[in-house]
Design an enzyme around this catalytic site. Structure first.
Site, PDB file in Angstrom:
ATOM      1  N   PRO A   9       0.971  -1.293  -0.105  1.00  0.00           N
ATOM      2  CA  PRO A   9       0.006   0.162   0.093  1.00  0.00           C
ATOM      3  C   PRO A   9       0.753   1.227  -0.001  1.00  0.00           C
ATOM      4  O   PRO A   9       2.029   1.330   0.636  1.00  0.00           O
ATOM      5  CB  PRO A   9      -0.766  -0.034   1.263  1.00  0.00           C
ATOM      6  CG  PRO A   9      -0.109  -0.902   2.253  1.00  0.00           C
ATOM      7  CD  PRO A   9       0.788  -1.782   1.228  1.00  0.00           C
ATOM      8  N   ASN A  10       0.260   2.470  -0.948  1.00  0.00           N
ATOM      9  CA  ASN A  10       0.785   3.639  -0.826  1.00  0.00           C
ATOM     10  C   ASN A  10       2.184   3.770  -1.736  1.00  0.00           C
ATOM     11  O   ASN A  10       2.674   4.864  -1.978  1.00  0.00           O
ATOM     12  CB  ASN A  10       0.991   4.221   0.558  1.00  0.00           C
ATOM     13  CG  ASN A  10      -0.232   4.258   1.466  1.00  0.00           C
ATOM     14  OD1 ASN A  10      -1.210   4.832   0.893  1.00  0.00           O
ATOM     15  ND2 ASN A  10      -0.094   4.103   2.537  1.00  0.00           N
ATOM     16  N   ARG A  17       4.380  10.979  -2.066  1.00  0.00           N
ATOM     17  CA  ARG A  17       4.008  10.955  -0.643  1.00  0.00           C
ATOM     18  C   ARG A  17       5.462  11.087   0.301  1.00  0.00           C
ATOM     19  O   ARG A  17       6.205  10.421  -0.033  1.00  0.00           O
ATOM     20  CB  ARG A  17       3.390   9.474  -0.726  1.00  0.00           C
ATOM     21  CG  ARG A  17       3.277   9.162   0.760  1.00  0.00           C
ATOM     22  CD  ARG A  17       2.695   7.626   0.742  1.00  0.00           C
ATOM     23  NE  ARG A  17       2.676   7.321   2.266  1.00  0.00           N
ATOM     24  CZ  ARG A  17       3.436   6.375   2.998  1.00  0.00           C
ATOM     25  NH1 ARG A  17       4.270   5.735   2.157  1.00  0.00           N
ATOM     26  NH2 ARG A  17       3.293   6.098   4.180  1.00  0.00           N
ATOM     27  N   TYR A  22      10.762   9.293   1.418  1.00  0.00           N
ATOM     28  CA  TYR A  22      10.731   8.264   0.407  1.00  0.00           C
ATOM     29  C   TYR A  22      11.360   8.538  -0.820  1.00  0.00           C
ATOM     30  O   TYR A  22      11.616   7.646  -1.653  1.00  0.00           O
ATOM     31  CB  TYR A  22       9.386   7.700   0.232  1.00  0.00           C
ATOM     32  CG  TYR A  22       8.687   7.090   1.445  1.00  0.00           C
ATOM     33  CD1 TYR A  22       8.974   5.685   1.756  1.00  0.00           C
ATOM     34  CD2 TYR A  22       7.650   7.801   2.095  1.00  0.00           C
ATOM     35  CE1 TYR A  22       8.477   5.511   2.965  1.00  0.00           C
ATOM     36  CE2 TYR A  22       6.870   7.164   3.396  1.00  0.00           C
ATOM     37  CZ  TYR A  22       7.319   5.841   3.703  1.00  0.00           C
ATOM     38  OH  TYR A  22       6.915   5.535   4.827  1.00  0.00           O
ATOM     39  N   ASN A  73       8.041  -5.427  -0.983  1.00  0.00           N
ATOM     40  CA  ASN A  73       7.983  -4.135  -0.102  1.00  0.00           C
ATOM     41  C   ASN A  73       6.718  -4.179   0.333  1.00  0.00           C
ATOM     42  O   ASN A  73       5.738  -3.631  -0.550  1.00  0.00           O
ATOM     43  CB  ASN A  73       8.573  -3.080  -0.850  1.00  0.00           C
ATOM     44  CG  ASN A  73       8.431  -1.906   0.101  1.00  0.00           C
ATOM     45  OD1 ASN A  73       7.863  -1.811   1.329  1.00  0.00           O
ATOM     46  ND2 ASN A  73       9.216  -0.605  -0.058  1.00  0.00           N
ATOM     47  N   ALA A  76       3.179  -1.020   4.832  1.00  0.00           N
ATOM     48  CA  ALA A  76       2.549  -1.155   6.295  1.00  0.00           C
ATOM     49  C   ALA A  76       1.967  -2.404   6.593  1.00  0.00           C
ATOM     50  O   ALA A  76       2.110  -2.761   7.904  1.00  0.00           O
ATOM     51  CB  ALA A  76       1.040  -0.011   6.140  1.00  0.00           C
ATOM     52  N   HIS A  79       4.279  -4.773   9.030  1.00  0.00           N
ATOM     53  CA  HIS A  79       3.848  -4.821  10.526  1.00  0.00           C
ATOM     54  C   HIS A  79       2.569  -5.277  11.058  1.00  0.00           C
ATOM     55  O   HIS A  79       2.394  -5.323  12.255  1.00  0.00           O
ATOM     56  CB  HIS A  79       4.073  -3.148  11.083  1.00  0.00           C
ATOM     57  CG  HIS A  79       5.320  -2.656  10.270  1.00  0.00           C
ATOM     58  ND1 HIS A  79       6.711  -2.902  10.238  1.00  0.00           N
ATOM     59  CD2 HIS A  79       5.111  -1.726   9.505  1.00  0.00           C
ATOM     60  CE1 HIS A  79       7.096  -2.131   9.575  1.00  0.00           C
ATOM     61  NE2 HIS A  79       6.300  -1.166   8.907  1.00  0.00           N
ATOM     62  N   ASP A  86       2.080 -15.799   6.499  1.00  0.00           N
ATOM     63  CA  ASP A  86       1.696 -17.169   6.348  1.00  0.00           C
ATOM     64  C   ASP A  86       1.857 -17.427   4.763  1.00  0.00           C
ATOM     65  O   ASP A  86       2.246 -18.751   4.205  1.00  0.00           O
ATOM     66  CB  ASP A  86       0.226 -17.572   6.709  1.00  0.00           C
ATOM     67  CG  ASP A  86       0.114 -17.463   8.213  1.00  0.00           C
ATOM     68  OD1 ASP A  86       1.165 -17.400   8.730  1.00  0.00           O
ATOM     69  OD2 ASP A  86      -1.089 -17.490   8.630  1.00  0.00           O
ATOM     70  N   GLU A  97      12.645  -9.395   1.101  1.00  0.00           N
ATOM     71  CA  GLU A  97      12.068  -8.161   1.748  1.00  0.00           C
ATOM     72  C   GLU A  97      12.811  -6.691   1.512  1.00  0.00           C
ATOM     73  O   GLU A  97      13.960  -6.886   1.972  1.00  0.00           O
ATOM     74  CB  GLU A  97      11.827  -8.419   3.137  1.00  0.00           C
ATOM     75  CG  GLU A  97      11.011  -7.213   3.906  1.00  0.00           C
ATOM     76  CD  GLU A  97      10.747  -7.510   5.550  1.00  0.00           C
ATOM     77  OE1 GLU A  97      10.337  -6.640   6.064  1.00  0.00           O
ATOM     78  OE2 GLU A  97      11.423  -8.497   6.077  1.00  0.00           O
ATOM     79  N   HIS A  99      12.944  -2.410   1.854  1.00  0.00           N
ATOM     80  CA  HIS A  99      12.222  -1.290   2.339  1.00  0.00           C
ATOM     81  C   HIS A  99      13.207   0.089   2.022  1.00  0.00           C
ATOM     82  O   HIS A  99      14.216  -0.070   2.119  1.00  0.00           O
ATOM     83  CB  HIS A  99      12.081  -1.156   3.996  1.00  0.00           C
ATOM     84  CG  HIS A  99      11.143  -2.301   4.448  1.00  0.00           C
ATOM     85  ND1 HIS A  99       9.692  -2.116   4.294  1.00  0.00           N
ATOM     86  CD2 HIS A  99      11.513  -3.435   4.976  1.00  0.00           C
ATOM     87  CE1 HIS A  99       9.302  -3.428   4.665  1.00  0.00           C
ATOM     88  NE2 HIS A  99      10.113  -3.997   5.133  1.00  0.00           N
ATOM     89  N   ILE A 100      12.632   1.138   1.403  1.00  0.00           N
ATOM     90  CA  ILE A 100      13.259   2.231   0.980  1.00  0.00           C
ATOM     91  C   ILE A 100      13.746   2.973   2.114  1.00  0.00           C
ATOM     92  O   ILE A 100      15.010   3.304   1.901  1.00  0.00           O
ATOM     93  CB  ILE A 100      12.308   3.072   0.288  1.00  0.00           C
ATOM     94  CG1 ILE A 100      11.658   2.316  -1.027  1.00  0.00           C
ATOM     95  CG2 ILE A 100      12.594   4.319  -0.119  1.00  0.00           C
ATOM     96  CD1 ILE A 100      10.691   3.118  -1.662  1.00  0.00           C
ATOM     97  N   ARG A 106      12.942   4.135  12.544  1.00  0.00           N
ATOM     98  CA  ARG A 106      11.760   4.919  12.417  1.00  0.00           C
ATOM     99  C   ARG A 106      10.920   4.723  13.646  1.00  0.00           C
ATOM    100  O   ARG A 106      11.248   4.159  14.737  1.00  0.00           O
ATOM    101  CB  ARG A 106      11.033   4.725  11.231  1.00  0.00           C
ATOM    102  CG  ARG A 106      11.883   5.184  10.018  1.00  0.00           C
ATOM    103  CD  ARG A 106      11.259   5.095   8.818  1.00  0.00           C
ATOM    104  NE  ARG A 106      10.006   6.011   8.822  1.00  0.00           N
ATOM    105  CZ  ARG A 106       9.133   5.965   7.909  1.00  0.00           C
ATOM    106  NH1 ARG A 106       9.232   4.975   6.802  1.00  0.00           N
ATOM    107  NH2 ARG A 106       7.914   6.699   7.877  1.00  0.00           N
ATOM    108  N   ARG A 110       7.170   0.284  13.730  1.00  0.00           N
ATOM    109  CA  ARG A 110       7.813  -0.024  12.343  1.00  0.00           C
ATOM    110  C   ARG A 110       8.882  -1.157  12.615  1.00  0.00           C
ATOM    111  O   ARG A 110       9.492  -1.842  11.631  1.00  0.00           O
ATOM    112  CB  ARG A 110       8.157   1.052  11.625  1.00  0.00           C
ATOM    113  CG  ARG A 110       7.155   1.850  11.229  1.00  0.00           C
ATOM    114  CD  ARG A 110       7.749   2.780  10.112  1.00  0.00           C
ATOM    115  NE  ARG A 110       6.840   3.979   9.870  1.00  0.00           N
ATOM    116  CZ  ARG A 110       5.665   4.101   9.062  1.00  0.00           C
ATOM    117  NH1 ARG A 110       5.522   2.904   8.389  1.00  0.00           N
ATOM    118  NH2 ARG A 110       4.800   5.224   8.909  1.00  0.00           N
TER     119      ARG A 110
END
Length: 144
Positions: A9-10, A17, A22, A73, A76, A79, A86, A97, A99-100, A106, A110
């Site tokens: 998401p996002n 954003r 980011y 990625n 949200a 977390h 699963d 995995e 993450h930017i 943070r 998170r």
């Protein structure tokens, strides 16, 4: 070899954003970068983004069924989503995995990742370059 790059998401709002957090690279820029990198590496890449958790789960299931590696990625959902944990636990190929931002520098909430527990590796805090590094590593795994 096909690598599924899945964005949660996002992330479709990249570039607009919170660019101070980011960066200014848009999602379209990211897709272009990853497609070029994949071409240079001689692998297939499929880059997708969704704001719907069920859709992301379906894509993970598709990757599992196809035997594809996953660069994800989860944003949200990192977390919050035991369902994503699963689904990723069933992926037979490597899962990275990404993450930017460095999620460990943070907000406290998170710092917990349900995804890290089932990922082969984690890249965080290197901006969109983290995606490139993850793609390169996954491509090398398929070449073995």
């Amino acid at each position: 070899m096909t690598i599924q790059v899945l964005n949660g998401p996002n992330l479709g709002r990249l570039g607009t954003r919170e660019p101070e957090i980011y960066g200014r690279t848009t999602h379209a820029d990211l897709v272009e970068l990853l497609e070029k990198t994949a071409q240079d590496l001689g692998v297939e890449v499929r880059v997708r983004q969704t704001d719907q958790e069920g859709e992301l789960l379906r894509w993970v299931h598709e990757a599992t069924d196809a035997g594809d590696a996953v660069l994800i990625n989860p944003a949200a959902w990192t977390h919050t989503s035991i369902a994503l944990h699963d689904a990723l636990a069933a992926v037979r190929a490597p899962v990275v995995e990404v993450h930017i931002t460095n999620i460990h520098r943070r907000e406290e909430f998170r710092h917990v990742s349900y995804v890290s527990k089932v990922a082969t590796g984690v890249i965080a805090g290197l901006g969109v370059e983290g995606y490139v590094l993850g793609l390169q590593w996954l491509a090398r795994q398929g070449a073995r």
